[in-house]
Motif scaffolding. Structure first.
Motif: not given
Length: 74
Positions: A1-29
């Protein structure tokens, strides 16, 4: 993976109860900073590498992360 977001999603997806929400707009953040469910562990990031951002937007994202907390403890 070449970006931090993708790497964090890959790691969080392997750990029970961890979520990395997808974000776009500042309001979503902002919504995700105060969101979540009980016992859910979340990593909320703002990936400025994917978007052109003004320096003040970067500072605002940090300020929100420091001040906006979930309404109820998880």
């Amino acid at each position: 993976m070449t970006d931090v977001g993708g790497t964090l999603r890959a790691i969080a997806g392997r750990i029970a109860d961890w979520v990395l929400p997808a974000l776009g707009k500042p309001a979503t953040y902002k919504q995700e900073l105060v969101g979540g469910r009980p016992r859910e562990r979340r990593v909320v990031t703002r990936d400025f590498a994917r978007y052109t951002a003004r320096p003040e937007a970067c500072r605002q994202a940090i300020d929100w992360a420091e001040t906006m907390l979930p309404a109820a403890p998880a």
